[in-house]
Design an enzyme around this catalytic site. Sequence first.
Site, PDB file in Angstrom:
ATOM      1  N   GLU A   1     -11.515  -6.409   0.576  1.00  0.00           N
ATOM      2  CA  GLU A   1     -10.271  -7.148   0.831  1.00  0.00           C
ATOM      3  C   GLU A   1     -10.266  -7.698   2.251  1.00  0.00           C
ATOM      4  O   GLU A   1      -9.699  -8.754   2.511  1.00  0.00           O
ATOM      5  CB  GLU A   1      -9.062  -6.245   0.609  1.00  0.00           C
ATOM      6  CG  GLU A   1      -7.738  -7.002   0.607  1.00  0.00           C
ATOM      7  CD  GLU A   1      -6.571  -6.162   0.115  1.00  0.00           C
ATOM      8  OE1 GLU A   1      -6.387  -6.075  -1.114  1.00  0.00           O
ATOM      9  OE2 GLU A   1      -5.861  -5.588   0.950  1.00  0.00           O
TER      10      GLU A   1
ATOM     11  N   LYS B   1      -0.323 -12.578  -7.141  1.00  0.00           N
ATOM     12  CA  LYS B   1       1.083 -12.160  -7.219  1.00  0.00           C
ATOM     13  C   LYS B   1       1.985 -13.336  -7.551  1.00  0.00           C
ATOM     14  O   LYS B   1       2.921 -13.230  -8.348  1.00  0.00           O
ATOM     15  CB  LYS B   1       1.515 -11.547  -5.882  1.00  0.00           C
ATOM     16  CG  LYS B   1       0.863 -10.216  -5.538  1.00  0.00           C
ATOM     17  CD  LYS B   1       1.374  -9.732  -4.195  1.00  0.00           C
ATOM     18  CE  LYS B   1       0.740  -8.420  -3.772  1.00  0.00           C
ATOM     19  NZ  LYS B   1       1.218  -7.968  -2.442  1.00  0.00           N
TER      20      LYS B   1
ATOM     21  N   GLU C   1       4.501  -3.730  -8.633  1.00  0.00           N
ATOM     22  CA  GLU C   1       4.076  -2.485  -9.260  1.00  0.00           C
ATOM     23  C   GLU C   1       4.890  -1.301  -8.730  1.00  0.00           C
ATOM     24  O   GLU C   1       5.374  -0.461  -9.499  1.00  0.00           O
ATOM     25  CB  GLU C   1       2.582  -2.238  -8.996  1.00  0.00           C
ATOM     26  CG  GLU C   1       1.655  -3.291  -9.579  1.00  0.00           C
ATOM     27  CD  GLU C   1       1.396  -4.453  -8.621  1.00  0.00           C
ATOM     28  OE1 GLU C   1       0.467  -5.228  -8.875  1.00  0.00           O
ATOM     29  OE2 GLU C   1       2.141  -4.588  -7.617  1.00  0.00           O
TER      30      GLU C   1
ATOM     31  N   LYS D   1       6.199  -2.126   2.044  1.00  0.00           N
ATOM     32  CA  LYS D   1       6.665  -2.694   3.308  1.00  0.00           C
ATOM     33  C   LYS D   1       7.892  -3.568   3.099  1.00  0.00           C
ATOM     34  O   LYS D   1       8.857  -3.503   3.853  1.00  0.00           O
ATOM     35  CB  LYS D   1       5.543  -3.492   3.972  1.00  0.00           C
ATOM     36  CG  LYS D   1       5.940  -4.108   5.314  1.00  0.00           C
ATOM     37  CD  LYS D   1       4.834  -4.970   5.909  1.00  0.00           C
ATOM     38  CE  LYS D   1       3.766  -4.154   6.561  1.00  0.00           C
ATOM     39  NZ  LYS D   1       2.817  -4.984   7.360  1.00  0.00           N
TER      40      LYS D   1
ATOM     41  N   HIS E   1     -27.351  10.861 -11.967  1.00  0.00           N
ATOM     42  CA  HIS E   1     -27.506  10.841 -13.421  1.00  0.00           C
ATOM     43  C   HIS E   1     -26.805   9.639 -14.034  1.00  0.00           C
ATOM     44  O   HIS E   1     -26.607   9.593 -15.254  1.00  0.00           O
ATOM     45  CB  HIS E   1     -26.964  12.142 -14.016  1.00  0.00           C
ATOM     46  CG  HIS E   1     -27.712  13.350 -13.562  1.00  0.00           C
ATOM     47  ND1 HIS E   1     -28.818  13.841 -14.234  1.00  0.00           N
ATOM     48  CD2 HIS E   1     -27.553  14.149 -12.474  1.00  0.00           C
ATOM     49  CE1 HIS E   1     -29.296  14.897 -13.588  1.00  0.00           C
ATOM     50  NE2 HIS E   1     -28.536  15.102 -12.513  1.00  0.00           N
TER      51      HIS E   1
ATOM     52  N   GLY F   1      -1.954  -3.146   5.378  1.00  0.00           N
ATOM     53  CA  GLY F   1      -1.926  -2.142   4.315  1.00  0.00           C
ATOM     54  C   GLY F   1      -3.143  -1.251   4.274  1.00  0.00           C
ATOM     55  O   GLY F   1      -3.031  -0.019   4.172  1.00  0.00           O
ATOM     56  N   ARG F   2      -4.334  -1.824   4.350  1.00  0.00           N
ATOM     57  CA  ARG F   2      -5.542  -1.011   4.237  1.00  0.00           C
ATOM     58  C   ARG F   2      -5.892  -0.285   5.524  1.00  0.00           C
ATOM     59  O   ARG F   2      -6.878   0.438   5.575  1.00  0.00           O
ATOM     60  CB  ARG F   2      -6.702  -1.875   3.748  1.00  0.00           C
ATOM     61  CG  ARG F   2      -6.964  -3.119   4.564  1.00  0.00           C
ATOM     62  CD  ARG F   2      -7.847  -4.106   3.780  1.00  0.00           C
ATOM     63  NE  ARG F   2      -8.014  -5.368   4.461  1.00  0.00           N
ATOM     64  CZ  ARG F   2      -7.156  -6.382   4.406  1.00  0.00           C
ATOM     65  NH1 ARG F   2      -6.044  -6.248   3.698  1.00  0.00           N
ATOM     66  NH2 ARG F   2      -7.385  -7.516   5.035  1.00  0.00           N
TER      67      ARG F   2
END
Length: 549
Positions: free
Chosen positions: A360, A509, A219, A213, A391, A274-275
């Site tokens: 979050e 951050k 990253e 954004k 399993h 964002g999410r």
Amino acid sequence: MTSSQSDRLDRTPAWQALTEHRTEIDTQHMRDWFAATGAADRVERFSLSAAGLTLDYSKNRINDKTLTLLTQLARDCNVAGKRDAMWRGEHVNVTEDRAALHVALRAPAGVTFRDMQGDVSGMVRASLARMRTFADAVRDGKWRGATGKRITKIVNIGIGGSDLGPRMVCDALAPFGAPHLSMHFIANIDPTELARALPTLDAETTLVVVCSKTFTTLETMTNARTLRTWFLANGIPEAALGQHFVAVSNDADAAAAFGIDRDHVFEFGEWVGGRYSLWSPVGLTIMLYLGPKHFDALLAGAHAMDTHFRDAPLHANMPVLLALIGIWYRNFFDAQTLSIAPYTDALLRLPPYLQQLDMESNGKSVQTDGEPVAWQTAPVIWGQPGTNGQHAYFQMLHQGTSLVPVDFIAVLEPQYPFPEHHRKLLANCFAQSEALLQGGSMATSAQAGGPLAAQRCFEGNRPSNTLLIDALTPERLGALIALYEHKVFVQAAVWNINPFDQWGVELGKTLCRAIEPELASPDALTPGAHDASTESLIRRANAVIHKRR
């Protein structure tokens, strides 16, 4: 709701009634309810269909009284009013003074949404139109790389919501994807993902979508710059980089400085979190892979669930019921976690996607009015597809000391034509929910009463929901994602927290920006700048990093 002593959530009449009711339920076993006359009626009463999904919530430690009390709690917490405020575009994200209008992103033409500054629907439609035009050009071969070759590889660079959503959807809906496009996702600052992808890419036929954004995400921009250098080293002239990069960002100037033409920057509203962003231009990678028609179907499925959430009464509202049942276990049974068990490998990435969406959003300890929370909020979300999970961790679900509610997700029509496999897959899914409910014994008659018998006994009475999907189509996946979005919102509304900010992420951050230069140059580390442990870690890392150089 305010948090004064008199009207705190945990002191409301509904909360107190639920606390007392918990002791009533505690001595009852679900298998007795199912053994009693009228068990079929229980399943009928505690099942619900909406937007192509069916929820069977009958295998929960609830009865009619439980649901009545939980629904009253939702009313007391003004869940419907808070939902309507979000729909009206009010600034429900109070700490950032923003609306949260992800529902506007999937509204069809003719449905108008506004925030406090005015209409947003026109911008959404214009953005979708630009995305469709671009996606068609790439998919049809009209958009080509610098040397005139057709694009065959798409790389999405983003992190968090800019990665988890597009990656999950593309993976889940691979049968609907363009067969001539291969999809690659790079998120982590750790170079492993990047290093593994590069040998599979061809600079002449690769298109990179940079999702940030602000166009400053550490990253994302580190990975983008490395790929930019890789293109230059593999024969793509700097002046032609724009044929291989597009941006999803609100900073067109920064994208232009990187080498991306302003006409190839896809912007979106500040009110898109964002999410909650895969429905926006952040989903450009999805549209490139699936095509505009299937992306529109994804939006339509989400909108169908939006409509149900907005219009259905609380007691017959699928996101509300999922949320309230989750609150029942989190706050009254002290369930620390929720396991997501999709019985299809296509939804391999759904649990990590829901981790971000839930933890979050609701991993908060401060209420919207700044007062501390005095009750538990977000559970830990975890899981993996069945039957692999059986399993790995199902032993703990059946016989462990922790109560772990489970959401089983089953797709009735397989994506691939292996009917025997699919039949056994569904049998396992239904058997696991039955075993968690019923319990039982694996002991033989010769072991009766002995120590081996005790170890082969299962208490049962362990709760689960089962979500049935007729087929994993774009429309049904859209509805499923929106279902969990609204569930998270309802729980935040009850807990009186803001699900739309993430200040804990921002803190990390900020601290990272101080430490990174100290790893680049050991002399930059000032004694006393950090706690003794962190300073020691930095010194140890520098000893290895700079010795290697």
